[in-house]
Design a protein around this motif. Structure first.
Motif, PDB file in Angstrom:
ATOM      1  N   ASP A 159      -2.402  -7.043  -2.516  1.00  0.00           N
ATOM      2  CA  ASP A 159      -2.805  -5.747  -1.970  1.00  0.00           C
ATOM      3  C   ASP A 159      -3.962  -5.152  -2.767  1.00  0.00           C
ATOM      4  OD1 ASP A 159      -1.610  -2.430  -1.832  1.00  0.00           O
ATOM      5  OD2 ASP A 159      -2.341  -3.584  -0.120  1.00  0.00           O
ATOM      6  N   ALA A 160      -4.001  -5.465  -4.066  1.00  0.00           N
ATOM      7  CA  ALA A 160      -5.069  -4.920  -4.909  1.00  0.00           C
ATOM      8  C   ALA A 160      -6.345  -5.721  -4.799  1.00  0.00           C
ATOM      9  CB  ALA A 160      -4.602  -4.913  -6.371  1.00  0.00           C
ATOM     10  N   GLY A 161      -6.326  -6.796  -4.024  1.00  0.00           N
ATOM     11  CA  GLY A 161      -7.533  -7.588  -3.871  1.00  0.00           C
ATOM     12  C   GLY A 161      -7.876  -8.405  -5.109  1.00  0.00           C
ATOM     13  N   PHE A 187     -15.216   4.911   7.891  1.00  0.00           N
ATOM     14  CA  PHE A 187     -16.316   4.880   6.936  1.00  0.00           C
ATOM     15  C   PHE A 187     -16.912   6.286   6.810  1.00  0.00           C
ATOM     16  CE2 PHE A 187     -20.041   5.375   9.568  1.00  0.00           C
ATOM     17  CZ  PHE A 187     -19.567   5.096  10.818  1.00  0.00           C
ATOM     18  N   LEU A 239     -15.417   2.273   1.850  1.00  0.00           N
ATOM     19  CA  LEU A 239     -15.721   3.128   2.990  1.00  0.00           C
ATOM     20  C   LEU A 239     -17.120   3.730   2.932  1.00  0.00           C
ATOM     21  CD1 LEU A 239     -12.354   5.022   3.339  1.00  0.00           C
ATOM     22  CD2 LEU A 239     -13.158   3.062   4.619  1.00  0.00           C
ATOM     23  N   MET A 266      -1.933   6.063   0.278  1.00  0.00           N
ATOM     24  CA  MET A 266      -2.236   5.819   1.714  1.00  0.00           C
ATOM     25  C   MET A 266      -1.036   5.143   2.350  1.00  0.00           C
ATOM     26  SD  MET A 266      -6.013   4.462   2.280  1.00  0.00           S
ATOM     27  CE  MET A 266      -6.130   3.344   0.914  1.00  0.00           C
ATOM     28  N   ASP A 269      -4.169   0.468  -7.612  1.00  0.00           N
ATOM     29  CA  ASP A 269      -5.100  -0.365  -6.862  1.00  0.00           C
ATOM     30  C   ASP A 269      -4.354  -1.184  -5.817  1.00  0.00           C
ATOM     31  OD1 ASP A 269      -6.768  -0.685  -9.904  1.00  0.00           O
ATOM     32  OD2 ASP A 269      -7.640   0.178  -8.100  1.00  0.00           O
ATOM     33  N   LYS A 328     -13.725 -11.123   2.525  1.00  0.00           N
ATOM     34  CA  LYS A 328     -13.845  -9.712   2.190  1.00  0.00           C
ATOM     35  C   LYS A 328     -12.460  -9.103   2.107  1.00  0.00           C
ATOM     36  CE  LYS A 328     -16.752  -7.981   5.124  1.00  0.00           C
ATOM     37  NZ  LYS A 328     -17.816  -7.347   5.833  1.00  0.00           N
ATOM     38  N   PRO A 329     -12.041  -8.713   0.898  1.00  0.00           N
ATOM     39  CA  PRO A 329     -10.741  -8.048   0.833  1.00  0.00           C
ATOM     40  C   PRO A 329     -10.892  -6.637   1.350  1.00  0.00           C
ATOM     41  CG  PRO A 329     -11.757  -8.030  -1.308  1.00  0.00           C
ATOM     42  CD  PRO A 329     -12.710  -8.749  -0.402  1.00  0.00           C
ATOM     43  N   LEU A 330      -9.788  -6.065   1.871  1.00  0.00           N
ATOM     44  CA  LEU A 330      -9.930  -4.745   2.446  1.00  0.00           C
ATOM     45  C   LEU A 330      -9.748  -3.664   1.418  1.00  0.00           C
ATOM     46  CD1 LEU A 330      -8.179  -6.099   5.416  1.00  0.00           C
ATOM     47  CD2 LEU A 330     -10.351  -4.971   5.543  1.00  0.00           C
ATOM     48  N   ARG A 331      -9.376  -4.055   0.238  1.00  0.00           N
ATOM     49  CA  ARG A 331      -9.218  -3.037  -0.793  1.00  0.00           C
ATOM     50  C   ARG A 331      -9.591  -3.665  -2.102  1.00  0.00           C
ATOM     51  NH1 ARG A 331      -4.568   0.731  -0.656  1.00  0.00           N
ATOM     52  NH2 ARG A 331      -3.454  -0.928   0.384  1.00  0.00           N
ATOM     53  N   THR A 332     -10.572  -3.152  -2.762  1.00  0.00           N
ATOM     54  CA  THR A 332     -10.956  -3.723  -4.044  1.00  0.00           C
ATOM     55  C   THR A 332     -11.679  -2.670  -4.853  1.00  0.00           C
ATOM     56  OG1 THR A 332     -12.099  -5.558  -5.089  1.00  0.00           O
ATOM     57  CG2 THR A 332     -13.160  -4.586  -3.187  1.00  0.00           C
ATOM     58  N   ARG A 333     -11.769  -2.912  -6.131  1.00  0.00           N
ATOM     59  CA  ARG A 333     -12.506  -1.964  -6.975  1.00  0.00           C
ATOM     60  C   ARG A 333     -13.983  -2.079  -6.658  1.00  0.00           C
ATOM     61  NH1 ARG A 333     -10.426   0.691 -12.075  1.00  0.00           N
ATOM     62  NH2 ARG A 333      -8.258   0.877 -11.486  1.00  0.00           N
ATOM     63  N   GLY A 385       0.809  -1.211   0.000  1.00  0.00           N
ATOM     64  CA  GLY A 385       0.000   0.000   0.000  1.00  0.00           C
ATOM     65  C   GLY A 385       0.840   1.258   0.000  1.00  0.00           C
ATOM     66  N   ASN A 414      -9.046   5.495   7.023  1.00  0.00           N
ATOM     67  CA  ASN A 414      -9.883   4.316   6.808  1.00  0.00           C
ATOM     68  C   ASN A 414     -11.156   4.331   7.607  1.00  0.00           C
ATOM     69  OD1 ASN A 414      -8.889   2.553   4.860  1.00  0.00           O
ATOM     70  ND2 ASN A 414      -7.140   2.125   6.146  1.00  0.00           N
ATOM     71  N   THR A 468      -8.822  -0.938  11.661  1.00  0.00           N
ATOM     72  CA  THR A 468      -9.159   0.482  11.556  1.00  0.00           C
ATOM     73  C   THR A 468     -10.479   0.739  10.844  1.00  0.00           C
ATOM     74  OG1 THR A 468      -7.859   0.659   9.533  1.00  0.00           O
ATOM     75  CG2 THR A 468      -6.774   1.229  11.594  1.00  0.00           C
ATOM     76  N   VAL A 469     -10.925  -0.202  10.021  1.00  0.00           N
ATOM     77  CA  VAL A 469     -12.195   0.052   9.335  1.00  0.00           C
ATOM     78  C   VAL A 469     -13.340  -0.330  10.254  1.00  0.00           C
ATOM     79  CG1 VAL A 469     -13.625  -0.560   7.363  1.00  0.00           C
ATOM     80  CG2 VAL A 469     -11.163  -0.396   7.104  1.00  0.00           C
ATOM     81  N   LEU A 470     -14.052   0.627  10.751  1.00  0.00           N
ATOM     82  CA  LEU A 470     -15.160   0.338  11.640  1.00  0.00           C
ATOM     83  C   LEU A 470     -16.370  -0.093  10.832  1.00  0.00           C
ATOM     84  CD1 LEU A 470     -15.123   3.250  14.234  1.00  0.00           C
ATOM     85  CD2 LEU A 470     -14.525   0.872  14.592  1.00  0.00           C
ATOM     86  N   LEU A 475      -5.354  -3.232   8.844  1.00  0.00           N
ATOM     87  CA  LEU A 475      -6.416  -2.560   8.101  1.00  0.00           C
ATOM     88  C   LEU A 475      -7.782  -2.966   8.632  1.00  0.00           C
ATOM     89  CD1 LEU A 475      -5.414  -2.516   4.331  1.00  0.00           C
ATOM     90  CD2 LEU A 475      -5.802  -0.601   5.839  1.00  0.00           C
ATOM     91  N   SER A 517      -0.540   5.785  -3.801  1.00  0.00           N
ATOM     92  CA  SER A 517      -1.920   6.188  -3.548  1.00  0.00           C
ATOM     93  C   SER A 517      -2.830   5.949  -4.746  1.00  0.00           C
ATOM     94  CB  SER A 517      -1.964   7.666  -3.179  1.00  0.00           C
ATOM     95  OG  SER A 517      -1.486   8.431  -4.279  1.00  0.00           O
TER      96      SER A 517
END
Lengths: 245, 292, 288
Positions: free
Chosen positions: A148-150, B248, B172, B1, A37, B64-69, A31, B246, A242-244, A239, A34
């Motif tokens: 990282d890009a999922g 929401f 988010l 990020m 992806d 669930k990936p934490l980053r995806t399109r 990551g 990160n 941190t994502v609530l 990660l 910025s």
């Protein structure tokens, strides 16, 4: 040149103090960019590589679009400041194109491209500093960036290099060892099955010595897998916290 | 990020029962489970193909990936940009795996009255939407290959003006009742579920406007005062600060964060320490409000 | 793996089921190479090789140039590969700078470069005339005429045969004076090759569990992956290249290496036989 420089000393130490079957220190970060992806940065000893992944996204070239799967494009670049002498940049360096194609074909079997028809996945690899092992570092960086890009993959792709000198196999060669005419084999492995996905040998190696070199390189790949997996787990856990929801 | 900036103290979050998996890892050997997104089967075991958190809903296991399109669903509100004007359709960039498709038959034709499209409409497509235009739309359906089909057949959708775009990770943005909000400070925010957010000067929509032939697709901005511009910039930066940590994003969070940052200068909101402080304050406020 | 028109699903299935029962569609056994014909001459350094229906020609020429600054006593070896559009509909407009068939051309050209230059097959020190000023530059032009699978192996045989057949003019150096003798004055001198590198390509099928040597065009198009060895008769692996594709076990790689070594001996003998015939029948064309 090999006569001048002792690659492995009588005590079993290499020029940088490592043992024959020791991998260099690895540092990873994901990551880091910025806009991409997915992105990753790897340092293996003094070799540094930055990887960026864009996609799956709308293809830029209409010609390459496949109706049933995504196309993977890999661009492999070595910076002109990466080695001791400034590298002149040829417009179409065939060696770089070849490496890009090999990496592309390696990931094509691992990435679930059939989930994304009519799109493209672009992998950009930039070698910022070379101290041997640029190709395998780039492959490891690409793996991290794709995760990282999922982008779904059936397995990691871990790569390492091994060589043969003074009747023994050595792991993860640095620049000095590579340029001393030590036959170097780069191997990319799929750790779950242990099967070899990519192989590249540049200089002469007798067939009897092929087996121990492949075995050592495979071992190195499994070590890389542990390192890469650990890095992904930590960043995923961070990660997730941190994502609530 | 940059990962370094996100070292925040989370209270009591270690109790989170999250199961993290990486590609190639066996999720379960129990063949009773069905496989969802992010997994594949090998022999009788369920293996992960993504790095993320295991999400179990009854018998369905997905990762669930934490980053995806952006991966849309029918009915989602999205904000996009026109990339191409093609035969009877537009292609829209919406930060998804493929560009969205806006068919000519899915837009309101000028003139207000519902009418059939004719050949001249097709030739004049650029007078409706041209390359580079921003628009809000709703996902109507999906094509075979996964591309979204959009429509703007409502007065609230259509060409966007008088504002600026903010891009955040699509994960988010949570689905809420309304994605068109007017903040108390006087700006309109359209929260596209694809991660594109439009922050604009509040312009009230009057029903008569829809009937005027040129109203829908004109390209002129209203005059915007300096003060209004500043508020728009402040809201944009606030949203970026939330995204950086990160957090929401919905209307309440934006309001809390806006208030928390009101004492700082607009450009300072993006500084790492200040943004952290703002987000933490907003989060605390949110959690407090939750408890009541 | 040319990508012009992919074979139909039936063809692929038929090929695969035949291979599983150890049969190839052209009735070869899995480790058989196709009929090889090596035509040498009439010019020294010209070779045409037919591997089944695949045809590649190689032509060697020489020139006197200044040596490179970092290797003042070594001659130069240049390769050019030309994938003529007459060989296959897959070749042609592709500039070779990307995916698709252009990609294959680059991979093949690189394998040839590594096989012949990287393995130090040709004695470049012997090409020096005046250290630091004049050296021989050997240029090998490889041209693909017909593509019916496995261009790499065929091109390599052609290049090696051409290099072994080639004779450069004799040179006398007296102090600063360099005299190049024409072929009528003095017999031209053959190049010195330290060893003879031979390419052997394998194609993989059935999740990588089956391998065949010297795939023809259909086998290439249906293969899941491929691997190319460059070996000489002494058992040295000069180059090994597996550019992605289906993953295989390490044991298989070693097994293939041993098969490749055996094949290399066979092919080296073939080339030597062709050279002998060419020497006897000179200056006419020699056919094996």
């Amino acid at each position: 040149m090999a006569a001048r420089l002792e690659i492995v000393s009588p005590e079993g130490l290499r020029v940088d103090g490592r043992r024959p079957a020791e991998v260099r220190r690895v540092l990873t970060r994901t990551g880091v960019l910025s806009q991409a992806d997915g992105s990753a940065y790897i340092e293996q000893g003094n070799t540094k590589c930055l990887a960026a992944v864009y996609g799956p996204r709308e293809p830029v070239k209409r010609a390459g679009v496949l109706h049933d799967r995504a196309t993977i494009n890999v661009e492999y670049n070595v910076s002109s400041f990466s080695s001791g002498e400034r590298r002149a940049k040829l417009r179409r360096d065939r060696k770089l194109l070849e490496i890009g194609l090999m990496i592309k074909q390696t990931f094509e079997t691992v990435v679930a491209t059939t989930s994304f028809p009519r799109s493209e996945i672009d992998i950009y690899l930039q070698i910022l500093q070379t101290d041997g092992g640029a190709v395998h570092t780039a492959i490891n960086a690409a793996t991290l960036a794709l995760i990282d890009a999922g982008i779904p993959m059936t397995d990691y792709v871990c790569a390492c290099s091994a060589g043969f000198v003074n009747d023994q196999a050595i792991l993860d060669l640095n620049f000095l060892e590579e340029s001393a005419d030590v036959p170097t084999l780069t191997v990319a492995l799929l750790p779950k099955s242990g099967k070899i996905s990519m192989l590249g040998l540049e200089s002469r190696l007798h067939i009897d010595k092929l087996e121990p070199v492949i075995a050592l390189a495979s071992d190195g790949c499994m070590q890389m897998k542990d390192t890469l997996d650990e890095a992904i787990r930590i960043s995923t856990r961070n990660l997730a916290k941190t994502v609530l929801h | 990020m940059d990962q370094d900036d996100i070292e925040m103290e989370i209270d009591g979050e270690d109790s989170l029962d999250i199961h993290v998996v990486t590609p190639g890892e066996v999720v379960t050997r129990d063949s009773a489970f069905m496989r969802g997104h992010g997994t594949y089967t090998e022999d009788e075991t369920l293996v992960a193909s993504l790095a993320g958190v295991v999400d179990r809903v009854n018998k369905l296991i997905s990762i669930k990936p934490l980053r995806t399109r952006y991966n849309g669903e029918i009915g989602d509100v999205v904000v996009g940009r026109i990339t191409e004007v093609a035969q009877k359709r537009w292609k829209v960039d919406m930060n998804a795996r493929q560009d969205g498709v806006l068919l000519l038959s899915s837009v309101n034709l000028p003139g207000g009255v519902q009418r059939r499209k004719n050949e001249s409409d097709e030739l004049q497509m650029r007078t409706f939407f041209a390359e580079g235009d921003m628009l809000s739309a709703e996902v109507q359906a999906f094509f075979q290959d996964g591309a979204a089909s959009l429509h703007t057949r409502s007065i609230k959708y259509g060409k966007l003006r008088n504002g600026s775009l903010v891009t955040v990770p699509s994960a988010l943005i949570k689905r809420t009742k309304s994605h068109f909000v007017t903040l108390p400070c006087g700006v309109d925010v359209i929260l596209g579920l694809n991660g594109y957010i439009w922050v604009a000067k509040h312009v009230p929509i009057s029903p008569e406007q829809a009937n005027q032939p040129d109203a829908l697709y004109h390209n002129d901005n209203e005059p915007i005062a300096d003060q209004e511009r500043e508020i728009i910039a402040r809201v944009s930066n606030t949203i970026l600060a939330l995204a950086k940590h990160n957090n929401f994003i919905n209307d309440t969070m934006i309001v809390y964060a806006y208030e928390a940052g009101s004492s700082h200068r607009v450009k300072d909101i993006l500084k790492p320490d200040i943004s952290q402080e703002i987000v933490q304050t907003a989060r605390a406020q949110f959690q407090e409000a939750q408890q009541h | 793996m040319s990508k012009d028109v992919p074979p139909s699903i039936n063809e692929k299935a038929f090929l695969l089921s035949a291979l599983i029962s150890r049969q190839r569609l052209d009735s070869r056994s899995p480790h058989d190479i196709r009929t090889t014909r090596i035509l040498l001459g009439p010019q020294p350094g010209h070779a045409e090789v037919r591997l089944g229906k695949t045809r590649v020609t190689a032509n060697v020429s020489c020139e006197i140039v200044r040596p490179r600054a970092n290797a003042p006593t070594e001659g130069a070896l240049l390769f050019t590969t030309d994938f003529s559009p007459m060989a296959s509909p897959a070749f042609g407009d592709g500039p070779g700078g990307g995916g698709g068939s252009g990609g294959d051309e680059i991979l093949i050209a690189r394998v040839l470069e590594r096989a012949l230059r990287g393995s130090r097959a040709v004695d470049t020190e012997g090409l020096c005339i005046v250290a630091g000023e004049k050296v021989w530059q050997i240029k090998v032009d490889v041209r693909v005429i017909d593509h019916e699978g496995n261009i790499v192996d065929c091109a390599c045989i052609a290049a090696v045969a051409a290099l072994m057949h080639f004779k450069r003019p004799d040179v006398t150096v007296l102090g600063e004076d360099v005299t190049i003798h024409s072929t009528s004055e003095r017999n031209p001198i053959p190049l010195t090759l330290h060893h003879v590198p031979i390419c052997v390509t394998f194609a993989f099928f059935n999740q990588g569990m089956l391998q065949v040597v010297d795939p023809n065009l259909l086998e290439e198009q249906c293969a899941e992956g491929d691997m190319t060895f460059v070996v000489n008769r002494h058992g040295d692996v000069c180059t090994l290249s597996k550019a992605g594709g289906v993953a295989v076990e390490a044991g298989q790689v070693i097994h293939c290496a041993r098969i490749a070594a055996a094949k290399a001996e066979e092919v080296t003998d073939m080339i030597k036989a062709a050279l002998e015939k060419a020497a006897v029948k000179e200056p006419k064309v020699a056919i094996v």
